[in-house]
Scaffold this motif. Structure first.
Motif, PDB file in Angstrom:
ATOM      1  N   GLN A 173       0.831  -1.197   0.000  1.00 56.42           N
ATOM      2  CA  GLN A 173       0.000   0.000   0.000  1.00 56.42           C
ATOM      3  C   GLN A 173       0.870   1.253   0.000  1.00 56.42           C
ATOM      4  N   VAL A 174       1.788   1.337  -0.956  1.00 56.46           N
ATOM      5  CA  VAL A 174       2.668   2.486  -1.104  1.00 56.46           C
ATOM      6  C   VAL A 174       2.701   2.866  -2.574  1.00 56.46           C
ATOM      7  N   THR A 175       2.516   4.140  -2.863  1.00 55.75           N
ATOM      8  CA  THR A 175       2.672   4.625  -4.231  1.00 55.75           C
ATOM      9  C   THR A 175       3.292   6.017  -4.176  1.00 55.75           C
ATOM     10  N   VAL A 176       3.714   6.517  -5.321  1.00 55.88           N
ATOM     11  CA  VAL A 176       4.444   7.787  -5.368  1.00 55.88           C
ATOM     12  C   VAL A 176       3.841   8.693  -6.424  1.00 55.88           C
ATOM     13  N   GLU A 177       3.657   9.957  -6.068  1.00 51.88           N
ATOM     14  CA  GLU A 177       3.215  10.992  -7.011  1.00 51.88           C
ATOM     15  C   GLU A 177       4.297  12.056  -7.131  1.00 51.88           C
ATOM     16  N   ILE A 178       4.594  12.474  -8.360  1.00 52.48           N
ATOM     17  CA  ILE A 178       5.513  13.590  -8.578  1.00 52.48           C
ATOM     18  C   ILE A 178       4.706  14.881  -8.547  1.00 52.48           C
ATOM     19  N   ASP A 179       5.009  15.757  -7.590  1.00 49.24           N
ATOM     20  CA  ASP A 179       4.260  17.007  -7.414  1.00 49.24           C
ATOM     21  C   ASP A 179       4.902  18.179  -8.154  1.00 49.24           C
ATOM     22  N   LEU A 180       6.222  18.131  -8.310  1.00 49.33           N
ATOM     23  CA  LEU A 180       6.945  19.249  -8.916  1.00 49.33           C
ATOM     24  C   LEU A 180       8.113  18.717  -9.722  1.00 49.33           C
ATOM     25  N   TRP A 181       8.312  19.286 -10.923  1.00 48.22           N
ATOM     26  CA  TRP A 181       9.484  18.964 -11.748  1.00 48.22           C
ATOM     27  C   TRP A 181       9.881  20.248 -12.465  1.00 48.22           C
ATOM     28  N   GLU A 182      10.947  20.864 -12.023  1.00 49.25           N
ATOM     29  CA  GLU A 182      11.411  22.113 -12.623  1.00 49.25           C
ATOM     30  C   GLU A 182      12.884  21.994 -12.999  1.00 49.25           C
ATOM     31  N   ASP A 183      13.166  22.163 -14.294  1.00 51.50           N
ATOM     32  CA  ASP A 183      14.540  22.106 -14.781  1.00 51.50           C
ATOM     33  C   ASP A 183      15.165  23.493 -14.717  1.00 51.50           C
ATOM     34  N   GLY A 184      16.058  23.693 -13.755  1.00 49.16           N
ATOM     35  CA  GLY A 184      16.779  24.941 -13.645  1.00 49.16           C
ATOM     36  C   GLY A 184      18.037  24.926 -14.498  1.00 49.16           C
ATOM     37  N   PRO A 185      18.816  25.997 -14.470  1.00 52.02           N
ATOM     38  CA  PRO A 185      20.038  26.057 -15.282  1.00 52.02           C
ATOM     39  C   PRO A 185      21.026  24.944 -14.964  1.00 52.02           C
ATOM     40  N   ARG A 186      21.155  24.596 -13.683  1.00 56.01           N
ATOM     41  CA  ARG A 186      22.133  23.583 -13.282  1.00 56.01           C
ATOM     42  C   ARG A 186      21.506  22.385 -12.554  1.00 56.01           C
ATOM     43  N   VAL A 187      20.342  22.587 -11.973  1.00 52.25           N
ATOM     44  CA  VAL A 187      19.731  21.554 -11.125  1.00 52.25           C
ATOM     45  C   VAL A 187      18.268  21.381 -11.490  1.00 52.25           C
ATOM     46  N   THR A 188      17.800  20.135 -11.442  1.00 49.11           N
ATOM     47  CA  THR A 188      16.372  19.850 -11.592  1.00 49.11           C
ATOM     48  C   THR A 188      15.771  19.662 -10.203  1.00 49.11           C
ATOM     49  N   ASP A 189      14.782  20.481  -9.889  1.00 50.66           N
ATOM     50  CA  ASP A 189      14.079  20.366  -8.608  1.00 50.66           C
ATOM     51  C   ASP A 189      12.889  19.429  -8.764  1.00 50.66           C
ATOM     52  N   ILE A 190      12.858  18.406  -7.911  1.00 50.47           N
ATOM     53  CA  ILE A 190      11.766  17.436  -7.938  1.00 50.47           C
ATOM     54  C   ILE A 190      11.189  17.305  -6.536  1.00 50.47           C
ATOM     55  N   ALA A 191       9.881  17.386  -6.433  1.00 47.64           N
ATOM     56  CA  ALA A 191       9.192  17.129  -5.169  1.00 47.64           C
ATOM     57  C   ALA A 191       8.223  15.976  -5.398  1.00 47.64           C
ATOM     58  N   ALA A 192       8.214  15.018  -4.487  1.00 49.33           N
ATOM     59  CA  ALA A 192       7.360  13.848  -4.634  1.00 49.33           C
ATOM     60  C   ALA A 192       6.697  13.502  -3.318  1.00 49.33           C
ATOM     61  N   THR A 193       5.493  12.957  -3.421  1.00 52.06           N
ATOM     62  CA  THR A 193       4.760  12.504  -2.247  1.00 52.06           C
ATOM     63  C   THR A 193       4.649  10.991  -2.272  1.00 52.06           C
ATOM     64  N   ILE A 194       5.030  10.372  -1.169  1.00 46.98           N
ATOM     65  CA  ILE A 194       4.868   8.923  -0.998  1.00 46.98           C
ATOM     66  C   ILE A 194       3.574   8.706  -0.225  1.00 46.98           C
ATOM     67  N   LEU A 195       2.629   8.020  -0.838  1.00 49.75           N
ATOM     68  CA  LEU A 195       1.330   7.788  -0.212  1.00 49.75           C
ATOM     69  C   LEU A 195       1.289   6.427   0.467  1.00 49.75           C
ATOM     70  N   VAL A 196       0.835   6.423   1.712  1.00 46.72           N
ATOM     71  CA  VAL A 196       0.609   5.191   2.459  1.00 46.72           C
ATOM     72  C   VAL A 196      -0.833   5.197   2.951  1.00 46.72           C
TER      73      VAL A 196
END
Length: 302
Positions: free
Chosen positions: A213-236
């Motif tokens: 009973q675990v799944t993952v959603e990607i909430d944010l994906w932003e490609d910056g000049p040097r770094v990609t910012d990713i935010a994800a939620t793990i659902l239980v």
């Protein structure tokens, strides 16, 4: 159309935890589908793409087909696996060299739906057998139950005999142009792949502590000049699962994030800033509407 080229779809089916994802990853030469020792790690039908000079094999790595469909998640996984049997050019039925159980029996019974599609019996983990003749009774029994196009013993993890399997598949593909670009490895999006990487780290770290009973959603994906910012939620589904996942002073979730970030960086070939959150979504794995919103519907590709 180039008459010298071949291209087609190959379904890999079998009971849970028989090595289907490992086989596809090793044939392609790169990790496309997540793996763990825990059964039912693969939940979606994932297409991996193997391209050579004159052929392209599109693999459908499927969730393990299993008996018992009480939960909506189990039903969705079985539907994804069974849909892989339609409109394919070749089926690989994968079994263990030293183990046969009711799950294998169930998948074998479903092969009647394959019609005249050639089925290759792929016998995995032959490297475990000191005496290769020990698997002959099983092979004789299976050949009496189904008219297999070929029987090929392999070690998916060790790479044994995979070249023989590849050639057997290519010889049965129709002539035609490639479906995908030659450097493409999967039809899934980077967001989907990142979510699966995070889920793999959860499954591997927690073992039996937190069930499926675990799944993952990607909430944010932003490609910056040097770094990609990713935010994800793990659902239980329960508070206790959230506590286990976070760990003492957040050490468990930090470790999961570190491992996942490294794999995602290798996948997208740039630096990643990964932020993980854990939330409770009670009953999601037995709610058809929730499953559709989370992408457990192979009529739509993530």
């Amino acid at each position: 159309m180039s008459e010298s080229r071949r291209c087609g779809l190959v379904a890999i089916i079998g009971r849970p935890n028989v090595g289907k994802s490992t086989l596809m990853n090793h044939l392609i030469g790169q990790k496309v589908s997540i793996t763990s020792r825990k059964p039912q790690t693969t939940r979606h039908r994932i297409h991996g793409i193997l391209t050579r000079d004159d052929c392209q094999i599109v693999f459908a790595d499927t969730p393990g087909i299993h008996t018992g469909q009480q939960r909506a998640l189990n039903r969705a996984m079985n539907e994804a696996a069974m849909s892989a049997l339609s409109d394919v050019d070749v089926i690989c039925f994968m079994v263990d060299s030293d183990k046969w159980n009711e799950g294998d029996e169930h998948v074998l019974s479903l092969l009647a739906r394959a019609g005249d599609i050639p089925v290759i019996l792929v016998v995995n983990k032959v490297d475990r057998l000191d005496d290769k003749a020990a698997m002959l009774p099983l092979l004789d029994k299976l050949n009496q139950r189904h008219d297999f196009a070929e029987v090929i013993p392999v070690s998916a993890l060790g790479g044994h005999n995979l070249d023989v399997l590849e050639q057997a598949l290519v010889s049965r593909l129709p002539e035609g142009d490639f479906w995908f670009d030659e450097d493409q490895l999967t039809d899934r999006s980077l967001r989907f792949m990142a979510a699966e990487i995070i889920r793999e780290k959860v499954v591997r770290q927690l073992g039996q502590e937190v069930p499926h009973q675990v799944t993952v959603e990607i909430d944010l994906w932003e490609d910056g000049p040097r770094v990609t910012d990713i935010a994800a939620t793990i659902l239980v589904e329960r508070r206790g699962q959230k506590k286990i996942l976070i760990g003492d002073k957040g050490e468990r979730i930090k470790s999961i994030g570190t491992q996942a970030r490294r794999d995602i960086e290798n996948l997208i070939e740039r630096r990643v800033m990964l932020n993980l959150w854990v939330k409770i979504k009670a009953g999601w794995s037995d709610d058809d509407r929730a499953l559709r919103s989370l992408g457990y519907d192979d009529s739509r590709q993530s």
